[in-house]
Design a protein around this motif. Structure first.
Motif, short mmCIF file in Angstrom:
data_model
loop_
_atom_site.label_atom_id
_atom_site.label_comp_id
_atom_site.label_asym_id
_atom_site.label_seq_id
_atom_site.Cartn_x
_atom_site.Cartn_y
_atom_site.Cartn_z
N HIS A 131 -0.05 0.88 -14.33
CA HIS A 131 -0.48 0.23 -13.03
C HIS A 131 -1.22 1.05 -12.03
O HIS A 131 -1.31 2.30 -12.38
CB HIS A 131 0.93 -0.29 -12.15
N ASP A 133 -1.93 2.11 -8.11
CA ASP A 133 -1.46 1.93 -6.66
C ASP A 133 -2.48 1.43 -5.75
O ASP A 133 -3.25 2.27 -5.46
CB ASP A 133 -0.72 3.15 -6.21
N TRP A 178 -1.70 12.80 -6.33
CA TRP A 178 -3.15 12.29 -6.81
C TRP A 178 -3.81 11.56 -5.60
O TRP A 178 -3.45 10.80 -5.09
CB TRP A 178 -3.24 11.38 -8.00
N HIS A 187 -1.31 4.68 -13.76
CA HIS A 187 -0.21 5.51 -14.43
C HIS A 187 1.11 4.72 -14.64
O HIS A 187 1.20 3.66 -14.41
CB HIS A 187 0.01 6.52 -13.20
N ARG A 210 3.25 7.02 0.54
CA ARG A 210 1.96 6.48 0.85
C ARG A 210 1.53 6.27 2.22
O ARG A 210 2.40 6.10 3.03
CB ARG A 210 1.91 4.98 0.12
FE FE2 Z 1 2.53 3.97 -9.09
#
Ligand code: FE2
Ligand code: SIN
Length: 213
Positions: A131, A133, A178, A187, A210
């Motif tokens: 997926h 993010d 990342w 990832h 996040r």
């Molecule tokens: Fe993720």
């Protein structure tokens, strides 16, 4: 478990442009981080979310922070409240913020200010499919991911799901960051092998920080 790397200093491993693995970076504070995970889970229990397509996720999840990630019938959302308890997500513990800040600086993202932390719990056989993010509005901010407990194989690709993948083993205390060019790279986590870790029993935990607002 015999731990050959117990006394080894952390080291850095480039993963892609903008992405780095900080090996063993969070190992010393791991017991404190795990204690905080258990504390948080008493306020916001781990649960298996159901995807918009109707699939129950094998990874158990909870959140802390101003915003928490979850699923509903329509898609993926960040919200201030936990729909399970009706309460706000618990605050990000200071121990979490400290390791995240240290990792952001080490990875070259000193301005990262997370307001959401997703906590994943993997049991034997549990995986997280490939997926991106991409539910965060500010893609200039990186993702900081802390691995605790049992090892797992992390797949890291590119902007297309079908592109080539790197496979790296993430172990206890490893931190992956990342951002930049690789912020939206695909990832995922391959099915967890059975095992036992002195700090996390039969589980692997992952904290992903996040900026979700
Ligand atoms: Fe993720
Ligand atoms: C994630 O992609 O949200 C988690 C990755 C991991 O568990 O290492």
């Amino acid at each position: 478990m015999l731990d050959l790397f117990a006394d080894e200093a952390p080291w850095e491993e480039p993963l892609a442009e903008g992405a780095i693995i900080l090996r063993r970076f969070a190992r010393e504070e791991a017991p404190t981080l795990m204690a905080a995970v258990h504390r948080l889970a008493r306020q916001a229990p781990f649960r298996h979310m159901v995807t918009p397509g109707g699939h129950t996720m094998s990874v158990a999840m909870t959140n802390c922070g101003m915003l928490g990630w979850s699923t509903n019938q329509h898609g993926y959302v960040y919200s201030p409240q936990d729909s399970l308890t009706g309460k706000h997500w618990p605050q990000i513990p200071t121990e979490f913020n400290a390791v995240c800040a240290r990792a952001s600086v080490a990875a070259g993202y000193p301005d990262f200010e997370p307001d959401a932390c997703l906590i994943n719990r993997y049991a034997q056989g549990t995986k997280l499919s490939l997926h991106q993010d991409k539910d965060e509005p500010n893609l200039r901010q990186p993702i900081v991911s802390v691995s605790l407990g049992l090892p797992a194989i992390f797949q890291f690709g590119g902007l297309k799901r079908s592109g080539p993948l790197k496979r790296v083993m993430l172990e206890h205390g490893d931190v992956v960051v990342w951002g930049g060019v690789s912020r939206l790279f695909y990832h995922g986590i391959l099915p967890l092998k059975p095992g036992f870790h002195p700090l996390t029993d039969q589980f692997r935990y992952n904290l992903t920080f996040r900026k979700a607002s």
